[in-house]
Design a protein around this motif. Structure first.
Motif, PDB file in Angstrom:
ATOM      1  N   ARG A   1      37.439  16.259  12.216  1.00  0.00           N
ATOM      2  CA  ARG A   1      37.745  15.274  13.371  1.00  0.00           C
ATOM      3  C   ARG A   1      36.937  14.536  13.864  1.00  0.00           C
ATOM      4  N   ALA A   2      37.138  13.404  14.574  1.00  0.00           N
ATOM      5  CA  ALA A   2      36.127  12.583  15.086  1.00  0.00           C
ATOM      6  C   ALA A   2      35.014  13.348  16.038  1.00  0.00           C
ATOM      7  N   GLU A   3      35.820  14.310  16.861  1.00  0.00           N
ATOM      8  CA  GLU A   3      34.842  14.824  17.775  1.00  0.00           C
ATOM      9  C   GLU A   3      34.220  16.547  17.459  1.00  0.00           C
ATOM     10  N   GLU A   4      34.496  16.487  16.160  1.00  0.00           N
ATOM     11  CA  GLU A   4      33.980  17.865  15.540  1.00  0.00           C
ATOM     12  C   GLU A   4      33.260  17.291  14.358  1.00  0.00           C
ATOM     13  N   PRO A   5      31.930  17.296  14.451  1.00  0.00           N
ATOM     14  CA  PRO A   5      30.998  16.924  13.291  1.00  0.00           C
ATOM     15  C   PRO A   5      30.989  18.097  12.310  1.00  0.00           C
ATOM     16  N   VAL A   6      30.995  17.800  10.939  1.00  0.00           N
ATOM     17  CA  VAL A   6      30.626  18.946   9.982  1.00  0.00           C
ATOM     18  C   VAL A   6      29.280  18.768   9.985  1.00  0.00           C
ATOM     19  N   ILE A   7      28.586  19.700   9.924  1.00  0.00           N
ATOM     20  CA  ILE A   7      27.047  20.055   9.951  1.00  0.00           C
ATOM     21  C   ILE A   7      26.604  21.030   8.915  1.00  0.00           C
ATOM     22  N   GLU A   8      25.451  20.735   8.148  1.00  0.00           N
ATOM     23  CA  GLU A   8      25.000  21.505   7.247  1.00  0.00           C
ATOM     24  C   GLU A   8      24.945  23.083   7.766  1.00  0.00           C
ATOM     25  N   ASP A   9      25.172  23.823   6.972  1.00  0.00           N
ATOM     26  CA  ASP A   9      25.173  25.232   7.145  1.00  0.00           C
ATOM     27  C   ASP A   9      24.876  26.015   6.060  1.00  0.00           C
ATOM     28  N   HIS A  10      23.478  26.300   5.679  1.00  0.00           N
ATOM     29  CA  HIS A  10      22.918  26.939   4.632  1.00  0.00           C
ATOM     30  C   HIS A  10      22.873  28.533   4.618  1.00  0.00           C
ATOM     31  N   CYS A  11      23.598  29.169   5.827  1.00  0.00           N
ATOM     32  CA  CYS A  11      23.889  30.344   5.687  1.00  0.00           C
ATOM     33  C   CYS A  11      24.736  30.799   4.864  1.00  0.00           C
ATOM     34  N   VAL A  12      25.954  30.019   4.658  1.00  0.00           N
ATOM     35  CA  VAL A  12      26.911  30.339   3.768  1.00  0.00           C
ATOM     36  C   VAL A  12      27.537  31.733   3.992  1.00  0.00           C
ATOM     37  N   GLY A  13      27.821  31.867   5.125  1.00  0.00           N
ATOM     38  CA  GLY A  13      28.501  33.475   5.541  1.00  0.00           C
ATOM     39  C   GLY A  13      27.700  34.487   5.638  1.00  0.00           C
ATOM     40  N   GLN A  14      26.327  34.201   5.590  1.00  0.00           N
ATOM     41  CA  GLN A  14      25.396  35.394   5.598  1.00  0.00           C
ATOM     42  C   GLN A  14      24.601  35.467   7.021  1.00  0.00           C
ATOM     43  N   CYS A  15      25.346  34.953   8.021  1.00  0.00           N
ATOM     44  CA  CYS A  15      24.757  35.092   9.422  1.00  0.00           C
ATOM     45  C   CYS A  15      25.615  35.669  10.276  1.00  0.00           C
ATOM     46  N   SER A  16      25.353  36.772  10.879  1.00  0.00           N
ATOM     47  CA  SER A  16      26.165  37.305  11.902  1.00  0.00           C
ATOM     48  C   SER A  16      25.557  37.747  13.092  1.00  0.00           C
ATOM     49  N   ASP A  17      26.129  37.904  14.452  1.00  0.00           N
ATOM     50  CA  ASP A  17      25.398  38.309  15.522  1.00  0.00           C
ATOM     51  C   ASP A  17      26.611  39.024  16.448  1.00  0.00           C
ATOM     52  N   ILE A  18      26.139  39.629  17.398  1.00  0.00           N
ATOM     53  CA  ILE A  18      26.955  40.395  18.410  1.00  0.00           C
ATOM     54  C   ILE A  18      26.187  40.326  19.968  1.00  0.00           C
ATOM     55  N   LEU A  19      27.104  40.228  20.741  1.00  0.00           N
ATOM     56  CA  LEU A  19      26.831  40.235  22.124  1.00  0.00           C
ATOM     57  C   LEU A  19      27.715  40.707  23.095  1.00  0.00           C
ATOM     58  N   PRO A  20      27.507  42.338  23.333  1.00  0.00           N
ATOM     59  CA  PRO A  20      28.635  42.584  24.354  1.00  0.00           C
ATOM     60  C   PRO A  20      28.082  42.425  25.785  1.00  0.00           C
ATOM     61  N   PRO A  21      29.245  42.749  26.633  1.00  0.00           N
ATOM     62  CA  PRO A  21      30.606  43.202  26.196  1.00  0.00           C
ATOM     63  C   PRO A  21      31.707  42.054  25.804  1.00  0.00           C
ATOM     64  N   GLY A  22      31.373  40.747  26.125  1.00  0.00           N
ATOM     65  CA  GLY A  22      32.231  39.710  25.633  1.00  0.00           C
ATOM     66  C   GLY A  22      31.876  38.531  26.279  1.00  0.00           C
ATOM     67  N   GLN A  23      32.395  37.467  25.715  1.00  0.00           N
ATOM     68  CA  GLN A  23      31.921  36.035  26.179  1.00  0.00           C
ATOM     69  C   GLN A  23      32.444  35.629  27.722  1.00  0.00           C
ATOM     70  N   ASN A  24      33.304  35.984  27.897  1.00  0.00           N
ATOM     71  CA  ASN A  24      33.895  35.499  29.176  1.00  0.00           C
ATOM     72  C   ASN A  24      33.471  36.263  30.374  1.00  0.00           C
ATOM     73  N   GLY A  25      32.485  35.842  31.286  1.00  0.00           N
ATOM     74  CA  GLY A  25      31.868  36.258  32.511  1.00  0.00           C
ATOM     75  C   GLY A  25      32.630  35.813  33.513  1.00  0.00           C
ATOM     76  N   ASN A  26      33.846  35.323  33.705  1.00  0.00           N
ATOM     77  CA  ASN A  26      34.514  34.721  34.824  1.00  0.00           C
ATOM     78  C   ASN A  26      35.760  35.381  35.076  1.00  0.00           C
ATOM     79  N   ALA A  27      35.883  35.790  36.452  1.00  0.00           N
ATOM     80  CA  ALA A  27      37.326  36.354  36.629  1.00  0.00           C
ATOM     81  C   ALA A  27      38.032  36.101  37.892  1.00  0.00           C
ATOM     82  N   THR A  28      38.953  35.505  37.848  1.00  0.00           N
ATOM     83  CA  THR A  28      39.733  35.032  39.216  1.00  0.00           C
ATOM     84  C   THR A  28      40.007  36.328  40.177  1.00  0.00           C
ATOM     85  N   LEU A  29      40.329  35.969  41.351  1.00  0.00           N
ATOM     86  CA  LEU A  29      40.636  36.867  42.374  1.00  0.00           C
ATOM     87  C   LEU A  29      41.868  37.651  41.733  1.00  0.00           C
ATOM     88  N   ALA A  30      42.875  37.121  41.032  1.00  0.00           N
ATOM     89  CA  ALA A  30      43.750  37.687  40.419  1.00  0.00           C
ATOM     90  C   ALA A  30      43.430  38.852  39.227  1.00  0.00           C
TER      91      ALA A  30
END
Length: 916
Positions: A45-74
């Motif tokens: 897509r126009a707004e989503e460039p395709v960038i070189e990725d030489h890891c070819v599926g061999q890069c992994s990561d983890i960061l607990p507990p989760g990405q969303n750190g905002n919570a509404t009052l509800a």
């Protein structure tokens, strides 16, 4: 930068002026290199460039507990009532926790059962949202809610980074900017934890608003890279504030603003204060003080030395003190082990200008004044708590199955809800990276991967903080006292600068504490904030802590900018020079398809050759080139920092760095938790086992479950005990349990997943009870009560998982090496760099053995309810719970406990198959 339109037509967009950094041939080369890679994938897509990725599926990561750190009052109210949580707030916790019991079966093919794919981009079927906060940036969210930010301009990319950061961590960012200013209580309430945090960080960096702005101006005017960083920060800030406006209007802002009284839940009246550039400096100072500032503690060291000299006399006391200082222990594990020598920070043979206090005269500088209301009950000591954390395992290509370097590495930043770190991918002109960044500093990826390389850091803690004694005086000429607030500087009596925060707070729904107030007051000298007061030969002095990064937290921006720039990082050497731009004390590790590398960063001041940096010194023994106006000095050059390319392997767990490179702290001795990594990786190399991402991850995980005392110290304890039969039945039974545990690996592992019961639970309980009893019985009779107590304040005795307040990072500091060296000396075994005395049993083997028998019998008799007394999270006697990791709440959402794992919070497993 080049992008592909939806029709597959290549376009190129550039910026000029301060944002243009690649010019001439360099820019053209970079453009055509990227163009060649993009031509292979014409459907983006126009707004989503395709960038070189030489890891070819061999890069992994983890960061607990989760990405969303905002919570509404509800969200928060539902969590409290029903236990529900917002989407993506805990969806990385389960796989992170599962490694504790699942690591034994992990293979290269199953890594992503415990980690997540860290490839560039998002497969179309995994896009969960697409946001365009302005025309030149798109934010895609993947199945874990991680933002992938694509900008067609550099400003748009940074705007998107700020917008996404606020989407994920707005409340936490607000907390951090108030913590760093020492003003958390007026913002979030007067709970004791809030007071403790604001006092700790205010004492380390008591800046005025003018000083914060000066940091920004200095970097902005430092050259093209500085100007670019300034523009990036402005665009990032605009993104944060745009989200604040949108969220406030739409009423989907974090609910903590309502619970703390900043916004009315019914009328929506109130304010979420916009962010300013100075807020980013404050957040940088918080992170830098916690993770990137080694040294300090010289006054406590002086008190311990005095106590030892009182016990042994000056000459003998000096010898014993130096042996326990262990500034460059020949037996300690080092990251660089090929014989490289990098002399720095060691005490000279005949130090000059040491400013030893009169015995009993030291008092800590008061920080809290005029407490009223609920503030009266808690005047928390003003001391910044720093923990050297994180680990790295990196193996060069000549020892891997593929021939490419393999790395398992990451920072240990603690466990919080929400997490201090957040994940993101940034793609835009001059930026191409994916990884983790601290909330509020995410205009760049701080730790992660680029197109064909990855990097990470551990805390190195070399000594860049020195304590100076300044003579107190009275401008009127009257006799000075310890309470005087003027000091002699270069021949004049000058007043200390006073920086104050008058904090008052109302009762809040969030914490329920009553109203209160106090004043935080920092007294500053040209040598930094005052930490203690004392007398020297009867004359009153103040001790002040001078840190090389004081007033310079923003300087590291240049290094991080370079890490994210694919045009700047094309080799291991490029990366090392970029890391040299970081003035915080970190170990940096790098891998690409060909090379593995290491570099130690930090502004290491050039000290006078007669200065002992481990003890306080008199004012006037200044760093070379030191200018108090702005706190600048001469720093050691690149070549004098420990560095290496393609050593057979590298490990780091906040251990010693290289021969002759003295580190701050006293724990880098014959036994260090780095041994747990080093032994496992060294065995791979020694026996020719090809290293893969799978077996290197298993080695990391097993080391994270190993009890350092069992693996490294218990064998020598047993050698002492085995010099004669143990006739006491209780002691003999306890010893056999310990022996069986050691034979089974000495690990703190559950009987099965979810059992919450350890294998060898009795042996673990005995060791947890035995260690403090053993250390006291072994050393206190020789050192004497005063010196022993003083040394425990310099170096804590124990740091088992059950004793780290559920933080998850264990065995960093303890008397492991002291015990190990002393027992070997008693046994008559060779000891390199021995202690200055033989302590156990006064050096008599039979007496020493009896000390061990008596203390292990006492330990075995202690019930679990005494060894694990319980706390707000655990019932007394619950061994697994005492060891467990708790994500400390920094907002309205909490998470379940997980089992102990002594491993990084954010972690990568990477191996690149090719390079540009």
């Amino acid at each position: 930068m080049l992008f592909v339109t939806s029709e597959g037509v290549m376009t190129m967009r550039t910026r000029q002026g301060t944002l243009g950094i690649l010019t001439g041939v360099t820019a053209v080369t970079a453009a055509f290199t990227l163009a060649a890679s993009l031509l292979t994938v014409p459907q983006a897509r126009a707004e989503e460039p395709v960038i070189e990725d030489h890891c070819v599926g061999q890069c992994s990561d983890i960061l607990p507990p989760g990405q969303n750190g905002n919570a509404t009052l509800a969200d928060i109210l539902a969590h409290r009532a029903l236990g529900t949580r917002p989407a993506h707030s805990a969806d990385q916790l389960g796989e992170y926790a599962a490694l504790e019991t699942g690591y034994r079966g992990l293979t290269t093919d199953t890594i992503n059962e415990f980690f997540n794919d860290a490839s560039f981009g998002v497969p179309e079927d995994e896009v969960t949202s697409r946001t365009r906060p302005r025309e030149d940036v798109t934010i895609l969210r993947d199945r874990l809610g991680v933002p992938h930010i694509y900008g067609t301009t550099r400003e748009g990319t940074e705007f998107g980074a700020g917008y996404a950061a606020a989407q994920d961590r707005l409340w936490l960012m607000d907390v951090l900017r108030h913590v760093g200013r020492g003003q958390l209580t007026p913002f979030a309430g007067g709970a004791e934890g809030n007071r403790s945090l604001e006092q700790q960080f205010f004492s380390a960096a008591p800046y005025t608003e003018e000083e914060l702005r000066q940091q920004i101006d200095r970097v902005a005017n430092s050259g093209p890279r500085g100007a670019r960083g300034f523009a990036d920060a402005q665009a990032y800030l605009e993104g944060i504030n745009a989200y604040i406006r949108d969220a406030h209007r739409g009423r989907y802002f974090p609910g903590e603003y309502v619970l703390t009284g900043h916004v009315d839940a019914i009328t929506n009246r109130g304010e979420i204060e916009p962010f300013r550039l100075t807020d980013l400096v404050v957040i940088a100072s918080v992170i830098g003080a916690q993770f990137g500032a080694g040294g300090g503690g010289e006054v406590e060291a002086a008190i311990a030395k005095l106590a030892i000299q009182e016990r042994y006399g000056l000459e003998r006391g000096e010898e014993i003190w130096r042996s326990m200082r262990e500034e460059d222990d020949p037996e300690t594990v080092r990251t660089l082990h090929d014989g490289q020598s990098f002399p720095y920070g060691k005490a000279p043979a005949d130090p000059q200008g040491v400013a030893m206090p009169d015995p009993g005269s030291v008092t800590r500088q008061r920080l809290v004044f005029d407490p009223e209301g609920s503030a009266e009950s808690a005047d928390v000591p003003a001391a910044t708590v720093r923990h050297g954390m994180s680990n790295a395992l990196v193996v060069s290509g000549r020892h891997t199955e593929s021939g490419n370097p393999v790395a398992v590495f990451g920072p240990q930043t603690g466990y919080f809800a929400p997490q201090l770190l957040m994940l993101q991918e940034l793609q835009g002109p001059g930026i191409s990276a994916r990884g983790a960044s601290f909330a509020g500093l995410s205009m760049y990826v701080l730790l992660g991967r680029g197109q064909d390389y990855a990097w990470s850091a551990t805390t190195s803690a070399q000594d860049v903080i020195d304590t100076y004694a300044v003579e107190l005086c009275e401008p009127s000429g009257a006799p000075a006292t310890k309470e005087s607030n003027a000091y002699r500087f270069r021949g004049e009596c000058v007043p200390m600068e006073v920086v104050e925060r008058r904090n008052s707070w109302r009762p809040t729904v969030a914490d329920g504490t009553p109203a209160g107030s106090y004043t935080l007051r920092s007294y500053r000298t040209a040598y930094g904030p005052v930490t203690h007061r004392a007398t020297i030969e009867g004359k009153p002095v103040a001790y002040a802590a001078l840190r090389s990064s004081f007033l310079h937290e923003v300087d590291s921006l240049i290094g991080f900018q370079l890490f994210n720039d694919p045009g700047a990082i094309r080799s291991a050497r490029d990366f090392q020079h970029a890391a040299h731009e970081v003035n915080f004390t970190f170990n940096w590790f790098y891998v690409d398809a060909d090379d593995a590398a290491y570099f130690n960063s930090g502004d290491n001041p050039v000290r006078p050759s007669t200065m002992d940096p481990s003890l306080p010194v008199h004012a006037g023994l200044d760093w070379q080139g030191w200018n108090p106006d702005g706190n600048t000095a001469d720093y050691t050059p690149f070549e004098q920092h420990p560095n290496s390319v393609n050593q057979d392997y590298y490990i780091s767990w906040n251990n010693a760095l290289a021969e002759d490179y003295a580190a701050a702290g006293y724990e880098k001795s014959a036994v260090h938790r780095g041994d747990l990594l080093d032994r496992r990786v060294r065995e791979f190399v020694a026996d020719g086992t090809p290293v893969t991402r799978g077996n290197l991850t298993r080695a990391m995980a097993e080391a994270g479950l190993a009890d350092l005392r069992a693996e490294r110290v218990l064998p020598v304890l047993l050698r002492v005990l085995d010099t004669a039969p143990v006739t006491d039945p209780a002691a003999a039974a306890a010893i056999e349990k310990l022996r069986a545990w050691l034979a089974d690996g000495g690990l703190r592992t559950q009987t099965r997943a979810g059992s919450r019961t350890y294998r060898h639970a009795d042996a673990i309980r005995i060791m947890d009870a035995w260690w403090p009893l053993l250390v006291r019985a072994q050393f206190e009779p020789g050192l004497g009560g005063a010196a022993f107590t003083a040394m425990t304040r310099v170096l804590k005795v124990d740091e088992a998982p059950s004793g780290v307040d559920h933080r998850g990072s264990a065995y960093q500091a303890g008397w492991w090496g002291y015990v190990h060296k002393d027992l070997r000396a008693v046994l008559g075994e060779p000891v390199a760099g021995p202690l200055g005395d033989t302590f156990c049993g006064g050096g008599d083997l039979a007496a020493c053995r009896q000390v061990l028998v008596d203390t292990v019998r006492q330990a075995a008799a202690q019930p679990a309810s005494e060894v694990y007394p319980g706390d707000e999270h655990c019932s007394a006697g619950d061994q697994w719970c005492a060891d467990s990791i708790v994500h400390q709440p920094l907002g309205g959402i909490t998470h379940r406990k997980i089992g102990t794992q002594n491993r990084p919070t954010y972690q990568q497993v990477v191996e690149f198959a090719s390079r540009r």
